[in-house]
Enzyme design. Structure first.
Site, PDB file in Angstrom:
ATOM      1  N   ASP A 152     -10.547 -11.055   3.430  1.00  0.00           N
ATOM      2  CA  ASP A 152     -10.901 -12.446   3.774  1.00  0.00           C
ATOM      3  C   ASP A 152     -12.104 -12.404   4.712  1.00  0.00           C
ATOM      4  OD1 ASP A 152      -8.342 -11.549   5.534  1.00  0.00           O
ATOM      5  OD2 ASP A 152      -9.785 -12.631   6.766  1.00  0.00           O
TER       6      ASP A 152
ATOM      7  N   GLU B  29       0.837  -1.209   0.000  1.00  0.00           N
ATOM      8  CA  GLU B  29       0.000   0.000   0.000  1.00  0.00           C
ATOM      9  C   GLU B  29       0.867   1.252   0.000  1.00  0.00           C
ATOM     10  OE1 GLU B  29      -3.821  -0.942   2.592  1.00  0.00           O
ATOM     11  OE2 GLU B  29      -1.934  -1.218   3.618  1.00  0.00           O
TER      12      GLU B  29
ATOM     13  N   GLY C 293     -10.408  -8.692   8.009  1.00  0.00           N
ATOM     14  CA  GLY C 293     -11.266  -9.849   7.790  1.00  0.00           C
ATOM     15  C   GLY C 293     -12.721  -9.459   8.067  1.00  0.00           C
TER      16      GLY C 293
ATOM     17  N   MET D 269      -5.655  -5.803  13.059  1.00  0.00           N
ATOM     18  CA  MET D 269      -4.676  -5.937  14.143  1.00  0.00           C
ATOM     19  C   MET D 269      -4.071  -4.610  14.618  1.00  0.00           C
ATOM     20  SD  MET D 269      -2.860  -9.463  12.771  1.00  0.00           S
ATOM     21  CE  MET D 269      -1.904  -9.731  14.255  1.00  0.00           C
ATOM     22  N   GLU D 270      -4.595  -3.482  14.158  1.00  0.00           N
ATOM     23  CA  GLU D 270      -3.937  -2.210  14.510  1.00  0.00           C
ATOM     24  C   GLU D 270      -4.875  -1.051  14.861  1.00  0.00           C
ATOM     25  OE1 GLU D 270      -3.322  -3.583  11.359  1.00  0.00           O
ATOM     26  OE2 GLU D 270      -1.507  -4.690  11.898  1.00  0.00           O
TER      27      GLU D 270
HETATM   28  N1  ADE Z   1      -6.302  -8.534   8.539  1.00  0.00           N
HETATM   29  C1  ADE Z   1      -6.798  -9.069   7.409  1.00  0.00           C
HETATM   30  N2  ADE Z   1      -7.465 -10.201   7.642  1.00  0.00           N
HETATM   31  C2  ADE Z   1      -7.395 -10.402   8.977  1.00  0.00           C
HETATM   32  C3  ADE Z   1      -7.859 -11.417   9.830  1.00  0.00           C
HETATM   33  N3  ADE Z   1      -8.534 -12.443   9.350  1.00  0.00           N
HETATM   34  N4  ADE Z   1      -7.582 -11.323  11.155  1.00  0.00           N
HETATM   35  C4  ADE Z   1      -6.879 -10.262  11.637  1.00  0.00           C
HETATM   36  N5  ADE Z   1      -6.394  -9.280  10.872  1.00  0.00           N
HETATM   37  C5  ADE Z   1      -6.653  -9.335   9.544  1.00  0.00           C
END
Ligand code: ADE
Length: 256
Positions: free
Chosen positions: A222, A18, A84, A198-199
């Site tokens: 996902d 990115e 996700g 995660m951030e």
């Molecule tokens: N970032 C992208 N997909 C994720 C997932 N499944 N879990 C945590 N962070 C993500």
């Protein structure tokens, strides 16, 4: 520390793909190394900016946000990346603009209510409404023009024809959620959560502590289930990085 009117906007990428998509547009570029990160300073569409890769996870994101505010005097932060999908209908290729963020792995119970950041009295952190509105409008324009942006073959190959924009709660934690059991548990605990990453909530907490506006923009890569790792890298390379760059460029071009 009082930021001047020319204080930069910070654009923080979770993934190097990115950042790489944004760097070619950076004018008057120079870079500064700090704490193992390379901060790229310059102008995007006439706006002073600082671009940086955050690293993955809440500590990396919090460190990056703190440096951006304290050392680089950023006046606002925009975090971009993938996530996700958790709630039904939040599918691969959709874009989520956070309105609120929460750390799903914060649990100091029974001393404090689950998810509450101890001694802060809060679990939810609000994104800046103006920033989130502007990014959502830019994201909608990019989704509407996805064939022009990505090409018809990519849109059809990744089945992005029905891609949608969502706004609401994003949850963050130091775990890549990669099974239907884990995502089902999160969904049961936090039914309003649209997506998991995660951030974002770490950036939100730091920005709240410093009183800085922020927004979080995520492209769904996902469904946080047993197939979460499949095609993840290709999706980021081909789709997410192009969307992010297009959304950020569109937003800045229209911002006075
Ligand atoms: N970032 C992208 N997909 C994720 C997932 N499944 N879990 C945590 N962070 C993500």
């Amino acid at each position: 520390m009082v930021a001047s009117a020319r204080a930069p906007l910070a654009i923080v990428s979770a993934m190097h793909q990115e950042l790489r998509a944004l760097l070619p547009s950076l004018q008057h570029a120079r870079s500064v190394e700090c704490a193992g990160r390379r901060f790229h300073l310059g102008e995007l569409h006439g706006h002073p900016v600082v671009l940086v890769l955050s690293g993955i996870g809440k500590v990396a994101a919090a460190t990056t946000a703190t440096l951006l505010i304290h050392a680089f005097e950023a006046r606002a932060l925009v975090f971009t990346g993938v996530a996700g999908g958790l709630r039904e209908g939040v599918n691969v290729g959709d874009v989520v603009v956070a309105r609120q963020l929460l750390q799903h792995d914060m649990d100091a119970s029974p001393l404090f209510p689950r998810f509450e950041v101890p001694l802060s009295g809060r679990s939810h952190f609000d994104a800046d409404t103006g920033l989130a509105d502007a990014l959502a409008a830019a994201a909608q324009r990019c989704l509407d023009g996805s064939e022009a942006l990505l090409g018809a073959a990519t849109v059809h190959g990744f089945r992005l024809e029905q891609a949608r924009l969502h706004g609401g709660l994003i949850v963050s934690g130091d775990r890549f959620v990669s099974s239907a059991t884990q995502s089902g548990e999160l969904h049961a605990l936090l039914p309003d959560a649209l997506a998991v990453e995660m951030e974002g909530a770490a950036v939100a907490q730091v920005c709240a502590e410093f009183g800085k506006p922020f927004a979080v923009l995520r492209c769904i890569s996902d469904r946080a289930d047993d197939t979460a790792h499949v095609d993840f890298t290709r999706f980021i390379e081909v789709v997410a990085s192009a969307y992010t760059a297009a959304i950020v460029n569109d937003w800045l071009q229209r911002t006075a």
